[in-house]
Scaffold this motif. Structure first.
Motif, PDB file in Angstrom:
ATOM      1  N   UNK A  47       0.769  -1.224  -0.210  1.00  0.00           N
ATOM      2  CA  UNK A  47       0.119   0.426  -0.141  1.00  0.00           C
ATOM      3  C   UNK A  47       1.037   1.026   0.352  1.00  0.00           C
ATOM      4  N   UNK A  48       1.799   1.375   0.525  1.00  0.00           N
ATOM      5  CA  UNK A  48       3.393   2.441   1.059  1.00  0.00           C
ATOM      6  C   UNK A  48       3.457   2.885  -0.380  1.00  0.00           C
ATOM      7  N   UNK A  49       3.806   1.818  -1.066  1.00  0.00           N
ATOM      8  CA  UNK A  49       4.657   1.524  -3.112  1.00  0.00           C
ATOM      9  C   UNK A  49       3.624   1.821  -3.361  1.00  0.00           C
ATOM     10  N   UNK A  50       2.056   1.750  -3.184  1.00  0.00           N
ATOM     11  CA  UNK A  50       0.996   2.461  -4.745  1.00  0.00           C
ATOM     12  C   UNK A  50       0.657   3.798  -3.815  1.00  0.00           C
ATOM     13  N   UNK A  51       0.714   4.222  -2.807  1.00  0.00           N
ATOM     14  CA  UNK A  51       0.790   5.194  -2.490  1.00  0.00           C
ATOM     15  C   UNK A  51       1.711   6.424  -2.809  1.00  0.00           C
ATOM     16  N   UNK A  52       2.810   5.979  -3.375  1.00  0.00           N
ATOM     17  CA  UNK A  52       4.045   6.273  -3.701  1.00  0.00           C
ATOM     18  C   UNK A  52       3.847   6.654  -5.667  1.00  0.00           C
ATOM     19  N   UNK A  53       3.251   5.871  -5.975  1.00  0.00           N
ATOM     20  CA  UNK A  53       3.900   5.355  -7.276  1.00  0.00           C
ATOM     21  C   UNK A  53       2.798   6.659  -7.477  1.00  0.00           C
ATOM     22  N   UNK A  54       1.860   6.422  -6.866  1.00  0.00           N
ATOM     23  CA  UNK A  54       0.404   7.687  -7.119  1.00  0.00           C
ATOM     24  C   UNK A  54       0.401   8.736  -6.965  1.00  0.00           C
ATOM     25  N   UNK A  55       1.712   9.099  -6.333  1.00  0.00           N
ATOM     26  CA  UNK A  55       1.979  10.640  -6.370  1.00  0.00           C
ATOM     27  C   UNK A  55       2.599  11.078  -7.624  1.00  0.00           C
ATOM     28  N   UNK A  56       3.819   9.973  -7.550  1.00  0.00           N
ATOM     29  CA  UNK A  56       4.840  10.279  -8.981  1.00  0.00           C
ATOM     30  C   UNK A  56       3.841   9.817 -10.228  1.00  0.00           C
ATOM     31  N   UNK A  57       2.730   8.858 -10.531  1.00  0.00           N
ATOM     32  CA  UNK A  57       2.162   9.378 -11.735  1.00  0.00           C
ATOM     33  C   UNK A  57       1.349  10.708 -11.652  1.00  0.00           C
ATOM     34  N   UNK A  59       2.393  13.585 -10.137  1.00  0.00           N
ATOM     35  CA  UNK A  59       4.085  14.625 -10.631  1.00  0.00           C
ATOM     36  C   UNK A  59       3.757  14.527 -12.315  1.00  0.00           C
ATOM     37  N   UNK A  60       4.249  13.301 -13.399  1.00  0.00           N
ATOM     38  CA  UNK A  60       4.257  12.942 -14.171  1.00  0.00           C
ATOM     39  C   UNK A  60       2.871  13.678 -15.204  1.00  0.00           C
ATOM     40  N   UNK A  61       2.200  12.990 -14.299  1.00  0.00           N
ATOM     41  CA  UNK A  61       0.485  13.954 -15.781  1.00  0.00           C
ATOM     42  C   UNK A  61       0.987  15.933 -15.696  1.00  0.00           C
ATOM     43  N   UNK A  62       0.902  15.906 -14.588  1.00  0.00           N
ATOM     44  CA  UNK A  62       0.869  17.498 -14.501  1.00  0.00           C
ATOM     45  C   UNK A  62       2.041  18.265 -15.027  1.00  0.00           C
ATOM     46  N   UNK A  63       3.131  17.601 -14.858  1.00  0.00           N
ATOM     47  CA  UNK A  63       4.325  17.707 -16.123  1.00  0.00           C
ATOM     48  C   UNK A  63       4.284  17.777 -17.690  1.00  0.00           C
ATOM     49  N   UNK A  64       3.377  17.027 -18.093  1.00  0.00           N
ATOM     50  CA  UNK A  64       3.117  16.188 -19.076  1.00  0.00           C
ATOM     51  C   UNK A  64       2.241  18.004 -19.919  1.00  0.00           C
ATOM     52  N   UNK A  65       1.187  17.390 -18.138  1.00  0.00           N
ATOM     53  CA  UNK A  65       0.135  19.045 -19.320  1.00  0.00           C
ATOM     54  C   UNK A  65       0.568  20.175 -19.030  1.00  0.00           C
ATOM     55  N   UNK A  66       1.422  20.594 -18.494  1.00  0.00           N
ATOM     56  CA  UNK A  66       1.832  21.898 -17.857  1.00  0.00           C
ATOM     57  C   UNK A  66       1.741  22.500 -17.092  1.00  0.00           C
ATOM     58  N   UNK A  67       0.071  21.637 -16.458  1.00  0.00           N
ATOM     59  CA  UNK A  67      -0.721  21.990 -14.823  1.00  0.00           C
ATOM     60  C   UNK A  67      -0.044  22.785 -13.878  1.00  0.00           C
ATOM     61  N   UNK A  68      -0.571  23.236 -13.302  1.00  0.00           N
ATOM     62  CA  UNK A  68       0.557  23.589 -12.524  1.00  0.00           C
ATOM     63  C   UNK A  68       0.290  23.167 -10.542  1.00  0.00           C
ATOM     64  N   UNK A  69       1.007  22.996 -10.268  1.00  0.00           N
ATOM     65  CA  UNK A  69       1.589  22.153  -8.804  1.00  0.00           C
ATOM     66  C   UNK A  69       0.926  23.260  -8.084  1.00  0.00           C
ATOM     67  N   UNK A  70       0.491  23.352  -7.905  1.00  0.00           N
ATOM     68  CA  UNK A  70      -0.635  24.059  -7.162  1.00  0.00           C
ATOM     69  C   UNK A  70      -1.198  23.334  -5.182  1.00  0.00           C
TER      70      UNK A  70
END
Length: 144
Positions: A47-57, A59-70
């Protein structure tokens, strides 16, 4: 912390295969409560691994779309990291307490993992209480 928790899980599994229940002589690997302890620890680490990978994904989505990290993203990332650390800490503590007296000795790899995960969980960057409060306030629409 995930690496240390996974290492501890491997050590616990290997040691459990060899150990015996003192009073009955039954192999610890066949001991129901030990099996439950292992299953819970493995689920917490996963579950810890899933939580970390979820937030990393995210980050990747925000970076790819140029959306802001609020601030909501920051609160979520900090909380997921803190909760993942807590899950690792709980998992290793569960295995450590089920490992018998041998686990406390300096040469014990499980003792080293226990110490490392507990120290890591104390780091200010993943403060459990503050991260939880910031996340909850963001979800509730309260000012930080």
């Amino acid at each position: 912390m995930l690496g240390s928790a996974n290492f501890a899980l491997g050590q616990f599994i290997e040691r459990t295969k060899e150990r015996r229940v003192i009073l009955t002589g039954v192999r610890k690997a066949e001991h129901g409560p030990t099996q439950v302890r292992l299953a819970e620890a493995a689920a917490e680490i996963h579950s810890a691994d899933l939580l970390i990978h979820d937030i990393l994904a995210e980050f990747d989505r925000l970076t790819a779309t140029g959306a802001s990290f609020d601030n909501d993203h920051r609160a979520r990332a900090k909380w997921q990291a803190a909760y993942a650390a807590e899950l690792c800490r709980r998992a290793v503590a569960r295995m450590f307490s089920g490992s018998g007296a041998h686990a406390v000795y300096t040469p014990s790899a499980l003792q080293a993992a226990f110490r490392n995960v507990n120290v890591g969980a104390q780091h200010a960057s993943i403060d459990f209480d503050n991260s939880a409060e910031q996340y909850a306030r963001a979800r509730l629409g309260l000012s930080s």
